[in-house]
Design a protein around this motif. Structure first.
Motif, PDB file in Angstrom:
ATOM      1  N   SER A 150      -9.055  54.323 -16.408  1.00  0.00           N
ATOM      2  CA  SER A 150      -7.947  53.363 -16.353  1.00  0.00           C
ATOM      3  C   SER A 150      -6.776  53.931 -15.552  1.00  0.00           C
ATOM      4  CB  SER A 150      -7.495  53.003 -17.775  1.00  0.00           C
ATOM      5  OG  SER A 150      -8.557  52.413 -18.507  1.00  0.00           O
ATOM      6  N   TYR A 228     -11.959  43.044 -14.558  1.00  0.00           N
ATOM      7  CA  TYR A 228     -13.188  42.538 -15.180  1.00  0.00           C
ATOM      8  C   TYR A 228     -14.244  43.646 -15.239  1.00  0.00           C
ATOM      9  CZ  TYR A 228     -17.173  39.419 -16.075  1.00  0.00           C
ATOM     10  OH  TYR A 228     -18.283  38.814 -16.626  1.00  0.00           O
ATOM     11  N   GLY A 231     -13.357  46.234 -17.771  1.00  0.00           N
ATOM     12  CA  GLY A 231     -13.619  45.778 -19.135  1.00  0.00           C
ATOM     13  C   GLY A 231     -15.050  46.006 -19.561  1.00  0.00           C
ATOM     14  N   ILE A 289      -9.459  45.486 -26.016  1.00  0.00           N
ATOM     15  CA  ILE A 289      -9.024  45.560 -24.612  1.00  0.00           C
ATOM     16  C   ILE A 289     -10.166  45.154 -23.683  1.00  0.00           C
ATOM     17  CG2 ILE A 289      -8.319  47.138 -22.762  1.00  0.00           C
ATOM     18  CD1 ILE A 289      -6.835  48.763 -24.944  1.00  0.00           C
ATOM     19  N   GLY A 290     -11.367  45.685 -23.939  1.00  0.00           N
ATOM     20  CA  GLY A 290     -12.521  45.374 -23.091  1.00  0.00           C
ATOM     21  C   GLY A 290     -12.799  43.885 -23.046  1.00  0.00           C
ATOM     22  N   GLN A 292     -10.675  41.454 -23.645  1.00  0.00           N
ATOM     23  CA  GLN A 292      -9.600  40.780 -22.906  1.00  0.00           C
ATOM     24  C   GLN A 292      -9.838  40.888 -21.395  1.00  0.00           C
ATOM     25  OE1 GLN A 292      -5.714  42.209 -24.067  1.00  0.00           O
ATOM     26  NE2 GLN A 292      -6.156  41.941 -26.250  1.00  0.00           N
ATOM     27  N   CYS A 293     -10.320  42.035 -20.951  1.00  0.00           N
ATOM     28  CA  CYS A 293     -10.539  42.274 -19.523  1.00  0.00           C
ATOM     29  C   CYS A 293     -11.630  41.379 -18.945  1.00  0.00           C
ATOM     30  CB  CYS A 293     -10.916  43.735 -19.280  1.00  0.00           C
ATOM     31  SG  CYS A 293      -9.590  44.924 -19.561  1.00  0.00           S
ATOM     32  N   VAL A 294     -12.612  40.999 -19.764  1.00  0.00           N
ATOM     33  CA  VAL A 294     -13.743  40.209 -19.246  1.00  0.00           C
ATOM     34  C   VAL A 294     -13.579  38.726 -19.544  1.00  0.00           C
ATOM     35  CG1 VAL A 294     -15.366  42.137 -19.314  1.00  0.00           C
ATOM     36  CG2 VAL A 294     -15.133  40.655 -21.327  1.00  0.00           C
ATOM     37  N   ARG A 301      -6.556  37.946 -18.283  1.00  0.00           N
ATOM     38  CA  ARG A 301      -6.864  39.386 -18.299  1.00  0.00           C
ATOM     39  C   ARG A 301      -5.574  40.196 -18.180  1.00  0.00           C
ATOM     40  NH1 ARG A 301     -11.151  38.501 -13.493  1.00  0.00           N
ATOM     41  NH2 ARG A 301     -12.380  36.907 -14.557  1.00  0.00           N
ATOM     42  N   ILE A 307      -3.023  47.677 -19.677  1.00  0.00           N
ATOM     43  CA  ILE A 307      -4.184  48.353 -20.281  1.00  0.00           C
ATOM     44  C   ILE A 307      -3.846  49.808 -20.601  1.00  0.00           C
ATOM     45  CG2 ILE A 307      -6.520  49.201 -19.818  1.00  0.00           C
ATOM     46  CD1 ILE A 307      -6.886  46.605 -18.114  1.00  0.00           C
TER      47      ILE A 307
END
Length: 313
Positions: A150, A228, A231, A289-290, A292-294, A301, A307
């Motif tokens: 990250s 994405y 994530g 978090i993962g 949310q990212c995808v 996102r 993050i």
């Protein structure tokens, strides 16, 4: 730290002759082959003083023309200096004559060899360590890897001219001797102008299972494209379950749905019985978090700065 890294950095010039690269890779022999990917093959280059570098010889049939990969990786990477980014130590682009057959004719054609040289990491790529049950990568190390990836992406996204990687996946993240992650393989990367937030492309390339939907279906590139992919990597590291699809976006969404449905507090406690309350909280945070990212909606996102802040909180 890369084997022989200091020696390589201090003694190799930026531009290297092809004959030298052939010598240190035993003429690109199979015994020195480290791996093969979309762009070509990577070889172990052994220097006279025992130092080691990774030598990537671009293939003629890669999905991106070699001159574009060369421009992306050399121009973009020579200036990238960050503890979570693989360091380029040299390159070669030489044209020579080669006898080729076209129909019934034999002609001397100009063939351009493109070779890129990087730090070498004996532990190899992330995917070799996070799924194999025979390797013991505990949560503390996994969490450190998530934070390192990250931070590397944060560095890229916050450059004066931001860089979008577009190829993030476990195979493109290397680990040093201390299990610190290094983002590698910038062949698909795009540099944005300052203030630019999006661009469109008609040439969508990469590993489908890690591609953001808006990039794969519409050729739309933004910083959320990398988010994405990040994530999915966070989910894979945390759950130790592989997103098995490299060719099908549908299967990637099924993987995400499986994590959403199955990885509740009870599952975390079963999979990580050794963790205390703080450790359990970290795992919960990474799953959240993962996911949310995808999110299919790219606007939902988080940014990379958000993050990193969430991981540090």
């Amino acid at each position: 730290m890369a084997t022989g890294g200091n020696t390589v950095e201090s003694k190799l010039p930026a531009e290297l002759p092809l004959d030298f690269l052939k010598k240190i890779t035993n003429d690109f022999s199979d015994e020195r082959l480290l791996g093969t990917g979309a762009f070509g093959s990577v070889y172990k280059g052994i220097l006279e003083d025992g130092g080691v570098i990774a030598v990537k010889r671009l293939g003629e049939n890669s999905p991106v023309p070699s001159e574009k990969i060369f421009a992306n990786e050399v121009q973009n990477m020579m200036v990238l200096k960050n503890e979570n980014i693989v360091k380029m130590v040299g390159f070669c682009r030489e044209t020579h004559k080669k006898l080729v057959t076209i129909g019934n004719r034999h002609i001397n054609a100009n063939i351009t060899e493109t070779v890129l040289c990087y730090e070498y990491f004996q532990k190899g790529s992330l995917d070799k360590h996070i799924f194999d049950e025979s390797t013991t990568v505990d949560w503390e190390v996994r969490f450190k890897i998530i934070k390192g990836i990250s931070k590397g992406l944060q560095f890229l996204h916050n450059l004066p001219r931001p860089l979008r990687h577009l190829g993030l996946k476990p195979q493109n993240i290397l680990l040093d001797d201390n299990m610190a992650p290094k983002i590698a393989d910038f062949g698909f990367s795009r540099i944005f102008d300052q203030g630019q937030t999006r661009m469109k492309t008609g040439s969508v390339v990469g590993t489908v299972g890690y591609m953001a939907p808006e990039y794969m279906y519409h050729g739309e590139i933004s910083n959320r494209s990398d988010i994405y992919s990040l994530g999915l990597i966070i989910l894979e590291i945390t759950t130790r379950e592989k997103n098995s699809s490299s060719t099908d976006q549908k299967h990637a969404r099924e993987y995400i749905q499986g994590v959403t449905e199955n990885w509740n507090l009870e599952q975390i406690m079963v999979k990580y019985p050794e963790l205390d309350a703080d450790g359990i909280s970290q795992v919960e945070n990474c799953i959240r978090i993962g996911l949310q990212c995808v999110d299919i909606d790219q606007e939902s996102r988080p940014t990379i700065n958000e993050i990193v802040n969430m991981l540090n909180s």
